[in-house]
Scaffold this motif. Structure first.
Motif, PDB file in Angstrom:
ATOM      1  N   ILE A 198       1.906 -10.096  -1.618  1.00  0.00           N
ATOM      2  CA  ILE A 198       1.887 -10.471  -3.036  1.00  0.00           C
ATOM      3  C   ILE A 198       0.452 -10.613  -3.539  1.00  0.00           C
ATOM      4  O   ILE A 198       0.096 -10.088  -4.605  1.00  0.00           O
ATOM      5  CB  ILE A 198       2.662 -11.781  -3.268  1.00  0.00           C
ATOM      6  CG1 ILE A 198       4.106 -11.635  -2.792  1.00  0.00           C
ATOM      7  CG2 ILE A 198       2.615 -12.161  -4.745  1.00  0.00           C
ATOM      8  CD1 ILE A 198       4.872 -10.550  -3.487  1.00  0.00           C
ATOM      9  N   ARG A 199      -0.374 -11.317  -2.793  1.00  0.00           N
ATOM     10  CA  ARG A 199      -1.756 -11.513  -3.229  1.00  0.00           C
ATOM     11  C   ARG A 199      -2.506 -10.185  -3.296  1.00  0.00           C
ATOM     12  O   ARG A 199      -3.366 -10.001  -4.171  1.00  0.00           O
ATOM     13  CB  ARG A 199      -2.474 -12.486  -2.299  1.00  0.00           C
ATOM     14  CG  ARG A 199      -2.050 -13.935  -2.475  1.00  0.00           C
ATOM     15  CD  ARG A 199      -3.066 -14.899  -1.884  1.00  0.00           C
ATOM     16  NE  ARG A 199      -3.244 -14.710  -0.452  1.00  0.00           N
ATOM     17  CZ  ARG A 199      -4.158 -15.340   0.270  1.00  0.00           C
ATOM     18  NH1 ARG A 199      -4.998 -16.187  -0.298  1.00  0.00           N
ATOM     19  NH2 ARG A 199      -4.242 -15.129   1.569  1.00  0.00           N
ATOM     20  N   PHE A 200      -2.191  -9.280  -2.385  1.00  0.00           N
ATOM     21  CA  PHE A 200      -2.856  -7.979  -2.428  1.00  0.00           C
ATOM     22  C   PHE A 200      -2.478  -7.217  -3.687  1.00  0.00           C
ATOM     23  O   PHE A 200      -3.331  -6.597  -4.329  1.00  0.00           O
ATOM     24  CB  PHE A 200      -2.501  -7.155  -1.196  1.00  0.00           C
ATOM     25  CG  PHE A 200      -3.027  -5.736  -1.250  1.00  0.00           C
ATOM     26  CD1 PHE A 200      -4.381  -5.478  -1.099  1.00  0.00           C
ATOM     27  CD2 PHE A 200      -2.166  -4.674  -1.478  1.00  0.00           C
ATOM     28  CE1 PHE A 200      -4.873  -4.179  -1.166  1.00  0.00           C
ATOM     29  CE2 PHE A 200      -2.650  -3.379  -1.546  1.00  0.00           C
ATOM     30  CZ  PHE A 200      -4.008  -3.125  -1.393  1.00  0.00           C
ATOM     31  N   PHE A 201      -1.197  -7.254  -4.055  1.00  0.00           N
ATOM     32  CA  PHE A 201      -0.781  -6.546  -5.270  1.00  0.00           C
ATOM     33  C   PHE A 201      -1.461  -7.138  -6.500  1.00  0.00           C
ATOM     34  O   PHE A 201      -1.945  -6.399  -7.373  1.00  0.00           O
ATOM     35  CB  PHE A 201       0.737  -6.613  -5.433  1.00  0.00           C
ATOM     36  CG  PHE A 201       1.238  -5.914  -6.663  1.00  0.00           C
ATOM     37  CD1 PHE A 201       1.243  -4.539  -6.744  1.00  0.00           C
ATOM     38  CD2 PHE A 201       1.677  -6.648  -7.760  1.00  0.00           C
ATOM     39  CE1 PHE A 201       1.695  -3.886  -7.895  1.00  0.00           C
ATOM     40  CE2 PHE A 201       2.128  -6.015  -8.907  1.00  0.00           C
ATOM     41  CZ  PHE A 201       2.136  -4.631  -8.973  1.00  0.00           C
ATOM     42  N   VAL A 202      -1.510  -8.475  -6.571  1.00  0.00           N
ATOM     43  CA  VAL A 202      -2.193  -9.123  -7.700  1.00  0.00           C
ATOM     44  C   VAL A 202      -3.672  -8.749  -7.699  1.00  0.00           C
ATOM     45  O   VAL A 202      -4.255  -8.448  -8.756  1.00  0.00           O
ATOM     46  CB  VAL A 202      -2.019 -10.648  -7.629  1.00  0.00           C
ATOM     47  CG1 VAL A 202      -2.861 -11.341  -8.691  1.00  0.00           C
ATOM     48  CG2 VAL A 202      -0.543 -11.024  -7.786  1.00  0.00           C
ATOM     49  N   PHE A 203      -4.295  -8.769  -6.524  1.00  0.00           N
ATOM     50  CA  PHE A 203      -5.702  -8.385  -6.396  1.00  0.00           C
ATOM     51  C   PHE A 203      -5.924  -6.960  -6.874  1.00  0.00           C
ATOM     52  O   PHE A 203      -6.873  -6.674  -7.619  1.00  0.00           O
ATOM     53  CB  PHE A 203      -6.113  -8.516  -4.928  1.00  0.00           C
ATOM     54  CG  PHE A 203      -7.397  -7.826  -4.568  1.00  0.00           C
ATOM     55  CD1 PHE A 203      -8.624  -8.420  -4.831  1.00  0.00           C
ATOM     56  CD2 PHE A 203      -7.385  -6.582  -3.955  1.00  0.00           C
ATOM     57  CE1 PHE A 203      -9.809  -7.780  -4.498  1.00  0.00           C
ATOM     58  CE2 PHE A 203      -8.567  -5.931  -3.621  1.00  0.00           C
ATOM     59  CZ  PHE A 203      -9.777  -6.537  -3.894  1.00  0.00           C
TER      60      PHE A 203
ATOM     61  N   SER B 110      -8.599   4.767  -9.584  1.00  0.00           N
ATOM     62  CA  SER B 110      -9.909   4.641  -8.952  1.00  0.00           C
ATOM     63  C   SER B 110     -10.513   3.251  -9.101  1.00  0.00           C
ATOM     64  O   SER B 110     -11.129   2.733  -8.168  1.00  0.00           O
ATOM     65  CB  SER B 110     -10.873   5.679  -9.533  1.00  0.00           C
ATOM     66  OG  SER B 110     -10.353   6.980  -9.410  1.00  0.00           O
ATOM     67  N   GLY B 111     -10.371   2.631 -10.265  1.00  0.00           N
ATOM     68  CA  GLY B 111     -10.958   1.312 -10.463  1.00  0.00           C
ATOM     69  C   GLY B 111     -10.342   0.277  -9.552  1.00  0.00           C
ATOM     70  O   GLY B 111     -11.047  -0.544  -8.947  1.00  0.00           O
ATOM     71  N   ALA B 112      -8.999   0.301  -9.430  1.00  0.00           N
ATOM     72  CA  ALA B 112      -8.319  -0.645  -8.550  1.00  0.00           C
ATOM     73  C   ALA B 112      -8.671  -0.385  -7.089  1.00  0.00           C
ATOM     74  O   ALA B 112      -8.907  -1.317  -6.310  1.00  0.00           O
ATOM     75  CB  ALA B 112      -6.809  -0.548  -8.761  1.00  0.00           C
TER      76      ALA B 112
ATOM     77  N   VAL C  11      -6.837  -4.633   3.929  1.00  0.00           N
ATOM     78  CA  VAL C  11      -7.013  -5.659   2.900  1.00  0.00           C
ATOM     79  C   VAL C  11      -5.671  -6.325   2.600  1.00  0.00           C
ATOM     80  O   VAL C  11      -5.598  -7.551   2.440  1.00  0.00           O
ATOM     81  CB  VAL C  11      -7.628  -5.047   1.626  1.00  0.00           C
ATOM     82  CG1 VAL C  11      -7.779  -6.114   0.544  1.00  0.00           C
ATOM     83  CG2 VAL C  11      -8.992  -4.419   1.933  1.00  0.00           C
ATOM     84  N   GLU C  12      -4.612  -5.548   2.539  1.00  0.00           N
ATOM     85  CA  GLU C  12      -3.282  -6.123   2.348  1.00  0.00           C
ATOM     86  C   GLU C  12      -2.908  -7.025   3.519  1.00  0.00           C
ATOM     87  O   GLU C  12      -2.319  -8.102   3.329  1.00  0.00           O
ATOM     88  CB  GLU C  12      -2.238  -5.020   2.192  1.00  0.00           C
ATOM     89  CG  GLU C  12      -0.834  -5.561   1.998  1.00  0.00           C
ATOM     90  CD  GLU C  12       0.209  -4.471   1.841  1.00  0.00           C
ATOM     91  OE1 GLU C  12       1.419  -4.809   1.892  1.00  0.00           O
ATOM     92  OE2 GLU C  12      -0.159  -3.292   1.673  1.00  0.00           O
TER      93      GLU C  12
ATOM     94  N   THR D 231       0.833  -1.207   0.000  1.00  0.00           N
ATOM     95  CA  THR D 231       0.000   0.000   0.000  1.00  0.00           C
ATOM     96  C   THR D 231       0.860   1.246   0.000  1.00  0.00           C
ATOM     97  O   THR D 231       0.610   2.191  -0.777  1.00  0.00           O
ATOM     98  CB  THR D 231      -0.919  -0.003   1.239  1.00  0.00           C
ATOM     99  OG1 THR D 231      -1.794  -1.133   1.180  1.00  0.00           O
ATOM    100  CG2 THR D 231      -1.755   1.267   1.300  1.00  0.00           C
ATOM    101  N   TYR D 232       1.877   1.278   0.843  1.00  0.00           N
ATOM    102  CA  TYR D 232       2.777   2.436   0.884  1.00  0.00           C
ATOM    103  C   TYR D 232       3.506   2.610  -0.448  1.00  0.00           C
ATOM    104  O   TYR D 232       3.657   3.740  -0.944  1.00  0.00           O
ATOM    105  CB  TYR D 232       3.795   2.273   2.005  1.00  0.00           C
ATOM    106  CG  TYR D 232       3.217   2.347   3.406  1.00  0.00           C
ATOM    107  CD1 TYR D 232       1.982   2.955   3.639  1.00  0.00           C
ATOM    108  CD2 TYR D 232       3.890   1.798   4.489  1.00  0.00           C
ATOM    109  CE1 TYR D 232       1.444   3.024   4.921  1.00  0.00           C
ATOM    110  CE2 TYR D 232       3.369   1.858   5.771  1.00  0.00           C
ATOM    111  CZ  TYR D 232       2.144   2.466   5.984  1.00  0.00           C
ATOM    112  OH  TYR D 232       1.623   2.533   7.257  1.00  0.00           O
ATOM    113  N   ALA D 233       3.964   1.503  -1.029  1.00  0.00           N
ATOM    114  CA  ALA D 233       4.687   1.584  -2.295  1.00  0.00           C
ATOM    115  C   ALA D 233       3.785   2.106  -3.414  1.00  0.00           C
ATOM    116  O   ALA D 233       4.229   2.901  -4.260  1.00  0.00           O
ATOM    117  CB  ALA D 233       5.249   0.209  -2.664  1.00  0.00           C
TER     118      ALA D 233
END
Length: 275
Positions: A137-142, A169-171, A130-131, A18-20
């Motif tokens: 990793i799964r959060f970034f893919v999500f 916005s969509g993500a 959520v992360e 999230t920070y990145a």
């Protein structure tokens, strides 16, 4: 429209992704040529030409996504003088553009400080939990999947549009959809504009449900004058995709702590027994 400022839902680990994402979005905006408010911003013709070339390269365009028609004559970012006066030079494309890849790059491009800060505020407040639940990793893919679903969903519904589609916005809408599934009763501090900004603490299902309802109404063109400039339908699609992806994670998700003290902006009645 309520403005969330904090949720009462602690995390167990640092939300590095999230920070990145926030840092990446801010850095891209600051380096966007010709964007008012960015370090490379400005309103001169030269800056505007640079902005056109930047958007052509990194924004997602519905006609390109749906039909695969990548224009060969594009802005170069240079200023030239034509029969009608100074303007942006258009020339054959000197690089290869991948329409599917443009959906990813468009997630990091924003049109104004307000656009950027609004998105990053929602990502910061709701993305960390959520992360924490999904893992880095799964959060970034999500996040990317929700962004792609929103981008392609909007393109399919606007297949004839050549207007650039930009923004996270969509993500982020997908993140909100996941949050409302996993922690519907988590308390969220919000500011409600009513003469002044009133601080209230409301359940997440109310805050995010109200946000989603507004996006659904606006996507139909009702109740807003700039419906043509904001891809509200992409928000709706991203939210629903994030919601359904998060459903299998609902079992086993630890509930948020019960907040003591204030409830809906008022002091909660203490629990006691009579004897």
């Amino acid at each position: 429209m309520v403005i969330p400022v904090h949720d009462i839902n602690p995390v167990r680990r640092t939300p590095w992704v999230t920070y990145a994402l926030i840092i990446a979005n801010v850095l891209v905006f600051l380096s966007t040529p010709g964007m008012p408010g960015s370090l490379a911003g400005g309103e001169s013709l030269a800056q505007l030409c640079h902005l056109e070339a930047f958007m052509d390269r990194f924004a997602a365009v519905p006609t390109e996504l749906v039909h695969g028609r990548i224009p060969q004559l594009v802005p170069t970012g240079q200023v030239g003088v034509g029969p009608h006066g100074p303007g942006c030079v258009v020339a054959p494309r000197g690089f290869h553009k991948s329409a599917p890849l443009s959906v990813f790059t468009a997630m990091f491009v924003h049109g104004s400080w307000l656009h950027l800060l609004g998105n990053m505020l929602f990502l910061l407040i709701f993305g960390n939990n959520v992360e924490d639940r999904m893992g880095h990793i799964r959060f970034f893919v999500f996040y990317v999947v929700c962004g792609y679903a929103a981008g392609y969903g909007f393109a399919l519904l606007n297949a004839g549009s050549s207007d650039p589609l930009i923004g996270a916005s969509g993500a982020i809408a997908g993140v909100l959809g996941a949050y409302i599934v996993l922690w519907p009763r988590a308390r969220v501090w919000v500011l409600v504009p009513f003469l002044v900004f009133l601080p209230l603490r409301l359940p997440a299902w109310l805050v995010l449900g109200f946000w989603f309802a507004l996006q659904a109404v606006y996507s139909s063109g009702q109740g807003v004058s700039d419906a043509g400039t904001v891809a509200y339908v992409a928000h709706v699609i991203g939210f629903l995709v994030g919601l359904f992806i998060a459903l299998p994670l609902k079992p086993g998700t630890p509930p948020p702590p019960k907040p003591p003290g204030l409830l809906f902006g008022r002091r909660a009645r203490p629990h006691y027994q009579t004897w």
